[in-house]
Design a protein around this motif. Structure first.
Motif, PDB file in Angstrom:
ATOM      1  N   PRO A  41       0.813  -1.231   0.000  1.00 43.10           N
ATOM      2  CA  PRO A  41       0.000   0.000   0.000  1.00 43.10           C
ATOM      3  C   PRO A  41       0.842   1.274   0.000  1.00 43.10           C
ATOM      4  CG  PRO A  41      -0.910  -1.601   1.526  1.00 43.10           C
ATOM      5  CD  PRO A  41       0.420  -2.138   1.071  1.00 43.10           C
ATOM      6  N   GLY A  42       1.988   1.240   0.661  1.00 42.65           N
ATOM      7  CA  GLY A  42       2.873   2.400   0.635  1.00 42.65           C
ATOM      8  C   GLY A  42       3.453   2.633  -0.745  1.00 42.65           C
ATOM      9  N   LEU A  43       3.780   1.560  -1.442  1.00 43.58           N
ATOM     10  CA  LEU A  43       4.281   1.697  -2.811  1.00 43.58           C
ATOM     11  C   LEU A  43       3.189   2.218  -3.736  1.00 43.58           C
ATOM     12  CD1 LEU A  43       6.379  -1.585  -3.102  1.00 43.58           C
ATOM     13  CD2 LEU A  43       7.193   0.734  -2.643  1.00 43.58           C
ATOM     14  N   ASP A  44       1.946   1.803  -3.498  1.00 43.49           N
ATOM     15  CA  ASP A  44       0.818   2.341  -4.277  1.00 43.49           C
ATOM     16  C   ASP A  44       0.754   3.859  -4.146  1.00 43.49           C
ATOM     17  OD1 ASP A  44      -0.186  -0.068  -5.295  1.00 43.49           O
ATOM     18  OD2 ASP A  44      -1.551  -0.359  -3.603  1.00 43.49           O
ATOM     19  N   ARG A  45       0.943   4.356  -2.934  1.00 43.31           N
ATOM     20  CA  ARG A  45       0.865   5.806  -2.698  1.00 43.31           C
ATOM     21  C   ARG A  45       1.978   6.569  -3.417  1.00 43.31           C
ATOM     22  NH1 ARG A  45      -1.101   3.837   2.168  1.00 43.31           N
ATOM     23  NH2 ARG A  45       0.911   3.793   3.217  1.00 43.31           N
ATOM     24  N   MET A  46       3.105   5.905  -3.667  1.00 44.60           N
ATOM     25  CA  MET A  46       4.232   6.565  -4.351  1.00 44.60           C
ATOM     26  C   MET A  46       4.144   6.452  -5.873  1.00 44.60           C
ATOM     27  SD  MET A  46       7.517   5.763  -1.918  1.00 44.60           S
ATOM     28  CE  MET A  46       7.585   4.046  -2.356  1.00 44.60           C
ATOM     29  N   ASN A  47       3.309   5.562  -6.379  1.00 48.77           N
ATOM     30  CA  ASN A  47       3.230   5.316  -7.813  1.00 48.77           C
ATOM     31  C   ASN A  47       2.356   6.385  -8.479  1.00 48.77           C
ATOM     32  OD1 ASN A  47       2.596   4.362 -10.410  1.00 48.77           O
ATOM     33  ND2 ASN A  47       2.753   2.229  -9.755  1.00 48.77           N
ATOM     34  N   PRO A  48       2.934   7.203  -9.371  1.00 53.40           N
ATOM     35  CA  PRO A  48       2.138   8.265 -10.004  1.00 53.40           C
ATOM     36  C   PRO A  48       0.997   7.731 -10.860  1.00 53.40           C
ATOM     37  CG  PRO A  48       4.357   8.175 -10.942  1.00 53.40           C
ATOM     38  CD  PRO A  48       4.327   7.218  -9.800  1.00 53.40           C
ATOM     39  N   MET A  49       1.150   6.553 -11.447  1.00 54.12           N
ATOM     40  CA  MET A  49       0.071   5.999 -12.278  1.00 54.12           C
ATOM     41  C   MET A  49      -1.114   5.566 -11.410  1.00 54.12           C
ATOM     42  SD  MET A  49       2.114   3.940 -15.242  1.00 54.12           S
ATOM     43  CE  MET A  49       0.630   3.606 -16.168  1.00 54.12           C
ATOM     44  N   VAL A  50      -0.842   5.065 -10.227  1.00 57.06           N
ATOM     45  CA  VAL A  50      -1.922   4.701  -9.309  1.00 57.06           C
ATOM     46  C   VAL A  50      -2.601   5.976  -8.810  1.00 57.06           C
ATOM     47  CG1 VAL A  50      -2.464   3.673  -7.065  1.00 57.06           C
ATOM     48  CG2 VAL A  50      -0.888   2.509  -8.621  1.00 57.06           C
ATOM     49  N   ALA A  57      -4.643   0.211  -7.806  1.00 58.36           N
ATOM     50  CA  ALA A  57      -3.719  -0.013  -6.701  1.00 58.36           C
ATOM     51  C   ALA A  57      -3.582  -1.508  -6.427  1.00 58.36           C
ATOM     52  CB  ALA A  57      -4.222   0.705  -5.443  1.00 58.36           C
ATOM     53  N   LEU A  58      -2.376  -1.931  -6.091  1.00 59.53           N
ATOM     54  CA  LEU A  58      -2.154  -3.328  -5.727  1.00 59.53           C
ATOM     55  C   LEU A  58      -2.839  -3.660  -4.393  1.00 59.53           C
ATOM     56  CD1 LEU A  58       1.579  -3.753  -6.702  1.00 59.53           C
ATOM     57  CD2 LEU A  58      -0.297  -5.163  -7.511  1.00 59.53           C
ATOM     58  N   ARG A  59      -2.756  -2.766  -3.458  1.00 61.65           N
ATOM     59  CA  ARG A  59      -3.263  -2.940  -2.084  1.00 61.65           C
ATOM     60  C   ARG A  59      -2.493  -4.027  -1.344  1.00 61.65           C
ATOM     61  NH1 ARG A  59      -9.330  -3.334  -3.369  1.00 61.65           N
ATOM     62  NH2 ARG A  59      -9.523  -1.616  -4.808  1.00 61.65           N
ATOM     63  N   ILE A  60      -2.899  -4.290  -0.143  1.00 59.87           N
ATOM     64  CA  ILE A  60      -2.217  -5.245   0.719  1.00 59.87           C
ATOM     65  C   ILE A  60      -2.224  -6.642   0.097  1.00 59.87           C
ATOM     66  CG2 ILE A  60      -4.234  -5.767   2.151  1.00 59.87           C
ATOM     67  CD1 ILE A  60      -2.302  -5.717   4.562  1.00 59.87           C
ATOM     68  N   PHE A  61      -1.066  -7.273   0.053  1.00 56.79           N
ATOM     69  CA  PHE A  61      -0.893  -8.610  -0.522  1.00 56.79           C
ATOM     70  C   PHE A  61      -1.445  -8.726  -1.938  1.00 56.79           C
ATOM     71  CE2 PHE A  61      -0.769  -9.347   4.085  1.00 56.79           C
ATOM     72  CZ  PHE A  61       0.511  -9.864   4.183  1.00 56.79           C
ATOM     73  N   ALA A  62      -1.393  -7.633  -2.700  1.00 58.84           N
ATOM     74  CA  ALA A  62      -1.854  -7.574  -4.090  1.00 58.84           C
ATOM     75  C   ALA A  62      -3.351  -7.853  -4.220  1.00 58.84           C
ATOM     76  CB  ALA A  62      -1.040  -8.511  -4.986  1.00 58.84           C
ATOM     77  N   SER A  63      -4.091  -7.596  -3.156  1.00 65.43           N
ATOM     78  CA  SER A  63      -5.532  -7.884  -3.159  1.00 65.43           C
ATOM     79  C   SER A  63      -6.314  -7.025  -4.157  1.00 65.43           C
ATOM     80  CB  SER A  63      -6.120  -7.708  -1.758  1.00 65.43           C
ATOM     81  OG  SER A  63      -5.975  -6.367  -1.313  1.00 65.43           O
ATOM     82  N   GLY A  64      -5.740  -5.914  -4.594  1.00 64.76           N
ATOM     83  CA  GLY A  64      -6.407  -5.058  -5.567  1.00 64.76           C
ATOM     84  C   GLY A  64      -6.522  -5.692  -6.946  1.00 64.76           C
ATOM     85  N   TYR A  65      -5.806  -6.778  -7.179  1.00 63.86           N
ATOM     86  CA  TYR A  65      -5.834  -7.445  -8.474  1.00 63.86           C
ATOM     87  C   TYR A  65      -6.547  -8.782  -8.420  1.00 63.86           C
ATOM     88  CZ  TYR A  65      -2.805  -4.006 -10.689  1.00 63.86           C
ATOM     89  OH  TYR A  65      -2.291  -2.854 -11.230  1.00 63.86           O
ATOM     90  N   GLY A  66      -7.184  -9.100  -7.301  1.00 64.14           N
ATOM     91  CA  GLY A  66      -8.002 -10.296  -7.207  1.00 64.14           C
ATOM     92  C   GLY A  66      -7.305 -11.493  -6.582  1.00 64.14           C
ATOM     93  N   PRO A  67      -8.082 -12.540  -6.313  1.00 64.07           N
ATOM     94  CA  PRO A  67      -7.565 -13.699  -5.582  1.00 64.07           C
ATOM     95  C   PRO A  67      -6.501 -14.503  -6.346  1.00 64.07           C
ATOM     96  CG  PRO A  67      -9.840 -14.081  -6.254  1.00 64.07           C
ATOM     97  CD  PRO A  67      -9.525 -12.648  -6.562  1.00 64.07           C
ATOM     98  N   VAL A  68      -6.603 -14.552  -7.667  1.00 67.28           N
ATOM     99  CA  VAL A  68      -5.601 -15.299  -8.430  1.00 67.28           C
ATOM    100  C   VAL A  68      -4.241 -14.613  -8.299  1.00 67.28           C
ATOM    101  CG1 VAL A  68      -4.884 -16.062 -10.729  1.00 67.28           C
ATOM    102  CG2 VAL A  68      -7.270 -16.294 -10.019  1.00 67.28           C
TER     103      VAL A  68
END
Length: 94
Positions: A41-50, A57-68
């Motif tokens: 989540p901290g890296l998401d905040r630094m990413n200008p594209m996000v 955003a990826l979110r915690i444990f990449a949960s922003g991209y789904g369970p797979v």
């Protein structure tokens, strides 16, 4: 290049604990997964594209991209650790 640098702490920890092999490497892979998963989540905040909305955003444990993606994120760290553990030989002569 970053993958090689990440292997250094793995090797140092395996030498310190005198445990090597795929099992020990996988355990370190889980630790690595936990640390990185919590930092995403901290890296998401630094990413200008996000920040601009161009990329989700990826979110915690990449949960922003789904369970797979979450499962592959864990599997990748386990496999990486197992490979590093398998090739690391602390007794090899320099």
């Amino acid at each position: 290049m970053l993958s090689v640098l990440i292997a250094v702490p793995y090797a140092l920890l395996m030498q310190r604990t005198r445990q090597t092999g795929p099992g020990a490497g996988s355990q370190l892979g889980i630790l690595h997964w936990l640390i990185v998963g919590l930092v995403l989540p901290g890296l998401d905040r630094m990413n200008p594209m996000v920040r601009s909305g161009q990329m989700p955003a990826l979110r915690i444990f990449a949960s922003g991209y789904g369970p797979v993606t979450m499962a592959l994120f864990l599997a990748g760290h386990l496999v990486y650790g197992a490979v590093v553990g398998a090739v690391h030989d602390p007794d090899r002569q320099k």
